[in-house]
Design a protein around this motif. Sequence first.
Motif, PDB file in Angstrom:
ATOM      1  N   VAL A   1      27.981 -17.609 -32.094  1.00 11.84           N
ATOM      2  CA  VAL A   1      29.511 -17.495 -31.172  1.00 11.84           C
ATOM      3  C   VAL A   1      30.202 -16.259 -31.625  1.00 11.84           C
ATOM      4  CG1 VAL A   1      30.944 -18.838 -32.889  1.00 11.84           C
ATOM      5  CG2 VAL A   1      31.637 -18.724 -30.551  1.00 11.84           C
ATOM      6  N   ALA A   2      31.018 -15.760 -30.585  1.00 10.93           N
ATOM      7  CA  ALA A   2      31.669 -14.293 -30.968  1.00 10.93           C
ATOM      8  C   ALA A   2      32.770 -14.405 -29.825  1.00 10.93           C
ATOM      9  CB  ALA A   2      30.982 -13.331 -31.160  1.00 10.93           C
ATOM     10  N   ILE A   3      33.933 -13.673 -29.821  1.00 10.08           N
ATOM     11  CA  ILE A   3      34.820 -13.007 -28.961  1.00 10.08           C
ATOM     12  C   ILE A   3      34.116 -11.991 -28.533  1.00 10.08           C
ATOM     13  CG2 ILE A   3      37.139 -12.447 -28.387  1.00 10.08           C
ATOM     14  CD1 ILE A   3      37.961 -13.662 -30.943  1.00 10.08           C
ATOM     15  N   SER A   4      33.889 -11.835 -26.875  1.00 14.94           N
ATOM     16  CA  SER A   4      33.051 -11.089 -26.189  1.00 14.94           C
ATOM     17  C   SER A   4      34.309 -10.070 -25.741  1.00 14.94           C
ATOM     18  CB  SER A   4      32.282 -11.481 -25.366  1.00 14.94           C
ATOM     19  OG  SER A   4      31.381 -12.229 -25.906  1.00 14.94           O
ATOM     20  N   THR A   5      35.407 -10.140 -25.672  1.00 16.93           N
ATOM     21  CA  THR A   5      36.543  -9.155 -25.157  1.00 16.93           C
ATOM     22  C   THR A   5      37.308  -8.533 -26.124  1.00 16.93           C
ATOM     23  OG1 THR A   5      37.804 -11.215 -24.601  1.00 16.93           O
ATOM     24  CG2 THR A   5      36.698 -10.464 -23.116  1.00 16.93           C
ATOM     25  N   PRO A   6      37.752  -7.410 -25.850  1.00 13.52           N
ATOM     26  CA  PRO A   6      38.353  -6.817 -26.964  1.00 13.52           C
ATOM     27  C   PRO A   6      39.920  -7.377 -27.314  1.00 13.52           C
ATOM     28  CG  PRO A   6      38.047  -5.146 -25.185  1.00 13.52           C
ATOM     29  CD  PRO A   6      37.614  -6.593 -24.550  1.00 13.52           C
ATOM     30  N   ILE A   7      40.003  -7.260 -28.493  1.00 16.00           N
ATOM     31  CA  ILE A   7      41.068  -8.093 -29.207  1.00 16.00           C
ATOM     32  C   ILE A   7      42.257  -7.285 -28.702  1.00 16.00           C
ATOM     33  CG2 ILE A   7      42.386  -8.769 -31.331  1.00 16.00           C
ATOM     34  CD1 ILE A   7      39.770 -10.316 -30.987  1.00 16.00           C
ATOM     35  N   GLY A   8      43.424  -8.258 -28.497  1.00 12.97           N
ATOM     36  CA  GLY A   8      44.467  -7.627 -27.689  1.00 12.97           C
ATOM     37  C   GLY A   8      44.988  -8.603 -26.733  1.00 12.97           C
ATOM     38  N   SER A   9      46.081  -8.157 -26.384  1.00  9.45           N
ATOM     39  CA  SER A   9      46.988  -8.939 -25.021  1.00  9.45           C
ATOM     40  C   SER A   9      46.228  -8.732 -23.642  1.00  9.45           C
ATOM     41  CB  SER A   9      48.283  -8.946 -24.773  1.00  9.45           C
ATOM     42  OG  SER A   9      48.906  -9.411 -26.172  1.00  9.45           O
ATOM     43  N   SER A  10      45.748  -9.762 -22.774  1.00  8.91           N
ATOM     44  CA  SER A  10      45.349  -9.370 -21.532  1.00  8.91           C
ATOM     45  C   SER A  10      45.253 -10.721 -20.958  1.00  8.91           C
ATOM     46  CB  SER A  10      43.760  -8.742 -21.676  1.00  8.91           C
ATOM     47  OG  SER A  10      42.804 -10.010 -22.471  1.00  8.91           O
ATOM     48  N   GLY A  11      44.866 -10.588 -19.497  1.00 10.10           N
ATOM     49  CA  GLY A  11      44.765 -11.743 -18.547  1.00 10.10           C
ATOM     50  C   GLY A  11      43.746 -12.727 -19.044  1.00 10.10           C
ATOM     51  N   ILE A  12      42.661 -12.413 -19.387  1.00 10.73           N
ATOM     52  CA  ILE A  12      41.549 -13.052 -19.639  1.00 10.73           C
ATOM     53  C   ILE A  12      40.631 -12.895 -21.190  1.00 10.73           C
ATOM     54  CG2 ILE A  12      39.091 -13.960 -18.879  1.00 10.73           C
ATOM     55  CD1 ILE A  12      41.309 -15.246 -17.256  1.00 10.73           C
ATOM     56  N   GLY A  13      40.459 -13.475 -21.768  1.00 11.65           N
ATOM     57  CA  GLY A  13      39.727 -13.401 -23.013  1.00 11.65           C
ATOM     58  C   GLY A  13      38.185 -14.441 -23.109  1.00 11.65           C
ATOM     59  N   ILE A  14      37.014 -13.770 -23.430  1.00 13.85           N
ATOM     60  CA  ILE A  14      35.844 -14.624 -23.308  1.00 13.85           C
ATOM     61  C   ILE A  14      35.396 -15.008 -24.904  1.00 13.85           C
ATOM     62  CG2 ILE A  14      33.560 -14.990 -22.620  1.00 13.85           C
ATOM     63  CD1 ILE A  14      34.396 -12.784 -20.275  1.00 13.85           C
ATOM     64  N   VAL A  15      35.147 -16.088 -25.044  1.00 15.91           N
ATOM     65  CA  VAL A  15      34.361 -16.506 -26.274  1.00 15.91           C
ATOM     66  C   VAL A  15      32.951 -16.963 -25.838  1.00 15.91           C
ATOM     67  CG1 VAL A  15      34.342 -18.387 -28.370  1.00 15.91           C
ATOM     68  CG2 VAL A  15      36.475 -17.404 -27.374  1.00 15.91           C
ATOM     69  N   ARG A  16      31.936 -16.528 -26.222  1.00 14.46           N
ATOM     70  CA  ARG A  16      30.541 -16.631 -25.939  1.00 14.46           C
ATOM     71  C   ARG A  16      29.584 -17.222 -26.955  1.00 14.46           C
ATOM     72  NH1 ARG A  16      27.254 -11.336 -24.329  1.00 14.46           N
ATOM     73  NH2 ARG A  16      28.068 -11.633 -22.232  1.00 14.46           N
ATOM     74  N   MET A  17      29.079 -18.164 -26.517  1.00 12.33           N
ATOM     75  CA  MET A  17      27.958 -18.978 -27.521  1.00 12.33           C
ATOM     76  C   MET A  17      26.649 -18.755 -26.864  1.00 12.33           C
ATOM     77  SD  MET A  17      29.728 -22.523 -28.936  1.00 12.33           S
ATOM     78  CE  MET A  17      30.327 -23.180 -27.333  1.00 12.33           C
ATOM     79  N   SER A  18      25.600 -18.713 -27.965  1.00 15.78           N
ATOM     80  CA  SER A  18      24.287 -18.631 -27.596  1.00 15.78           C
ATOM     81  C   SER A  18      23.487 -19.578 -28.362  1.00 15.78           C
ATOM     82  CB  SER A  18      23.735 -17.378 -27.163  1.00 15.78           C
ATOM     83  OG  SER A  18      22.391 -17.222 -26.960  1.00 15.78           O
ATOM     84  N   GLY A  19      22.546 -20.370 -27.870  1.00 19.80           N
ATOM     85  CA  GLY A  19      21.711 -20.925 -28.680  1.00 19.80           C
ATOM     86  C   GLY A  19      21.487 -22.626 -28.579  1.00 19.80           C
ATOM     87  N   ASP A  20      20.524 -23.174 -29.067  1.00 23.05           N
ATOM     88  CA  ASP A  20      20.373 -24.684 -28.871  1.00 23.05           C
ATOM     89  C   ASP A  20      21.600 -25.650 -28.592  1.00 23.05           C
ATOM     90  OD1 ASP A  20      17.704 -24.201 -28.326  1.00 23.05           O
ATOM     91  OD2 ASP A  20      17.212 -24.696 -30.475  1.00 23.05           O
ATOM     92  N   LYS A  21      22.505 -25.347 -29.647  1.00 21.51           N
ATOM     93  CA  LYS A  21      23.585 -26.403 -29.571  1.00 21.51           C
ATOM     94  C   LYS A  21      24.821 -25.821 -28.705  1.00 21.51           C
ATOM     95  CE  LYS A  21      22.484 -27.947 -34.366  1.00 21.51           C
ATOM     96  NZ  LYS A  21      22.868 -28.122 -35.911  1.00 21.51           N
ATOM     97  N   ALA A  22      24.598 -24.794 -27.937  1.00 17.46           N
ATOM     98  CA  ALA A  22      25.828 -24.283 -27.424  1.00 17.46           C
ATOM     99  C   ALA A  22      26.270 -25.377 -26.465  1.00 17.46           C
ATOM    100  CB  ALA A  22      25.445 -23.269 -26.553  1.00 17.46           C
ATOM    101  N   PHE A  23      25.471 -26.014 -25.646  1.00 18.49           N
ATOM    102  CA  PHE A  23      26.026 -27.141 -24.728  1.00 18.49           C
ATOM    103  C   PHE A  23      26.535 -28.392 -25.775  1.00 18.49           C
ATOM    104  CE2 PHE A  23      24.276 -26.475 -20.278  1.00 18.49           C
ATOM    105  CZ  PHE A  23      24.359 -25.095 -20.371  1.00 18.49           C
ATOM    106  N   VAL A  24      25.997 -28.704 -26.790  1.00 14.52           N
ATOM    107  CA  VAL A  24      26.282 -29.848 -27.349  1.00 14.52           C
ATOM    108  C   VAL A  24      27.957 -29.354 -27.963  1.00 14.52           C
ATOM    109  CG1 VAL A  24      25.943 -31.131 -29.508  1.00 14.52           C
ATOM    110  CG2 VAL A  24      24.018 -30.232 -28.075  1.00 14.52           C
ATOM    111  N   ILE A  25      28.212 -28.286 -28.587  1.00 16.10           N
ATOM    112  CA  ILE A  25      29.539 -27.998 -28.988  1.00 16.10           C
ATOM    113  C   ILE A  25      30.380 -27.918 -27.755  1.00 16.10           C
ATOM    114  CG2 ILE A  25      30.637 -26.278 -29.955  1.00 16.10           C
ATOM    115  CD1 ILE A  25      28.204 -25.282 -31.506  1.00 16.10           C
ATOM    116  N   ALA A  26      29.949 -27.087 -26.663  1.00  8.93           N
ATOM    117  CA  ALA A  26      30.925 -27.280 -25.522  1.00  8.93           C
ATOM    118  C   ALA A  26      31.370 -28.732 -25.059  1.00  8.93           C
ATOM    119  CB  ALA A  26      30.079 -26.772 -24.286  1.00  8.93           C
ATOM    120  N   ARG A  27      30.435 -29.479 -25.064  1.00  6.80           N
ATOM    121  CA  ARG A  27      30.743 -30.822 -24.764  1.00  6.80           C
ATOM    122  C   ARG A  27      31.663 -31.620 -25.583  1.00  6.80           C
ATOM    123  NH1 ARG A  27      25.825 -34.473 -21.994  1.00  6.80           N
ATOM    124  NH2 ARG A  27      27.112 -36.162 -21.064  1.00  6.80           N
ATOM    125  N   LYS A  28      31.544 -31.298 -26.917  1.00 11.47           N
ATOM    126  CA  LYS A  28      32.642 -31.856 -27.794  1.00 11.47           C
ATOM    127  C   LYS A  28      33.913 -31.284 -27.577  1.00 11.47           C
ATOM    128  CE  LYS A  28      29.178 -32.670 -31.673  1.00 11.47           C
ATOM    129  NZ  LYS A  28      28.918 -32.161 -33.104  1.00 11.47           N
TER     130      LYS A  28
END
Length: 462
Positions: free
Chosen positions: A8-35
């Motif tokens: 997992v990581a923050i995929s957008t530049p750090i700072g103030s903006s309209g949208i920020g994105i946290v991205r996950m990749s791997g077998d547990k990505a959906f499991v964590i999202a569901r929690k």
Amino acid sequence: MISEDTIVAISTPIGSSGIGIVRMSGDKAFVIARKIFSPSSRTKVSWTSSFKMYHGWILDPETKEPVDEVILSLMRAPRTYTREDVVEINCHGGLVPLRKILEICLREGARLAEPGEFTKRAFLNGRIDLSQAESVLEIVQAKTEKTLNLAIKSLRGELSNHILSIREEMIDILSILEAEIDFAEEEIEILPEKEKEKYLDNLIQKLENLLDRAKTSQVYREGIKAVIAGKTNVGKSSLLNTLLERERAIVSHIPGTTRDTIEETINIKGFPVCIIDTAGLGIAKNPLDEEGAKRTRNSLKMADIILRMGDGSSSLEKEDEKVFATVKELKKQTLLIINKIDLPQRINKNKLREIFPHLHPVEISATQGSGLGRLKTEIANLILKKITPTSEDLMINMRQKNCLEKTKKCLIRAKEGLENNLSVEFLALEMREGIEHLDELTGRSLGEEVLNRIFSRFCIGK
């Protein structure tokens, strides 16, 4: 080499903006999202679906308190960037909600991604080869639209296709050589010597064409250093500010205001050009003047182009002559500029022609912006003398260029061996080594240490 961790990581530049994105990749990505994701009241999440977006809230599993209102994107393997299950959480772009969501994902079992690890997984999982992975970094770091277009061509596989074609031809020749080795006792020559030489010449030419393109791509990637040189108070800093269209350097009528070099990159006709403002090369009156002049001389030595600037409103002085002598001694591409044409002219243009007989001065007013269009055109023309851009240009970095050069050397040695009647085994050895260098370029055969070094240049989240 392929990690089973969910990253997992923050995929957008750090700072103030309209949208920020946290991205996950791997077998547990959906499991964590569901929690951690709670859909809005009318939203029903299909966790088995792919390429779906849902509105809702991220909740802290420990407190059950909402963290932020989000859009959740679900992407099932293998049709994702990494060819793994991918979840992207689009939240508000503030530092606090982004870090809070990241912390929750880490607490629920994800691992913080290393720099470039998402792209590294795309490579290791076979979605892209190494040259395409490197082009992702080129896209992120592109300084001009042309650089971006070249990087996109590499990402789409144009360089890879060229390398694959050359590799296939080399394997064809190698298979013929191997057959001749196997049937050495029968003294069967499957391919005549002249045909072998013809094949090798053709491959060497293809590699030389790619290496020529590498010279062009280096200019687009790294840019050209253009150093403004002239006596104190000639308008060097004013020119820099006008080209940048903002006040970057302090401008004053007091001579010697600029003591250090100032560097900024601008786009001139599609080329990234690093403009370097320098201190004057006059007579040093104190240690600061001496240090400023020393840094100016160092910048001039490193310059690709020297913008030699004169003051049209004043006569030529000893300080001008000192700058002229320094520039001529370096024997670099030079553009002669006469500044302050908005003021009464006193400069001796005949004297300038005697000193620089092959240069036609560009007359400008740095403060008024007059003549800057022609100045940019002349800078671009000097760059075009170094390279010849074509529609077939490709983005080739230094690592890739090195692999191409090594392959070319193997083919040249094979050709020389053929001319000197060396054994077929020798020719086959050179062909195998050449193929290995091409495989290094595309990542077919490359150690983990080298891969880690390549991807460490990426930003976290990419």
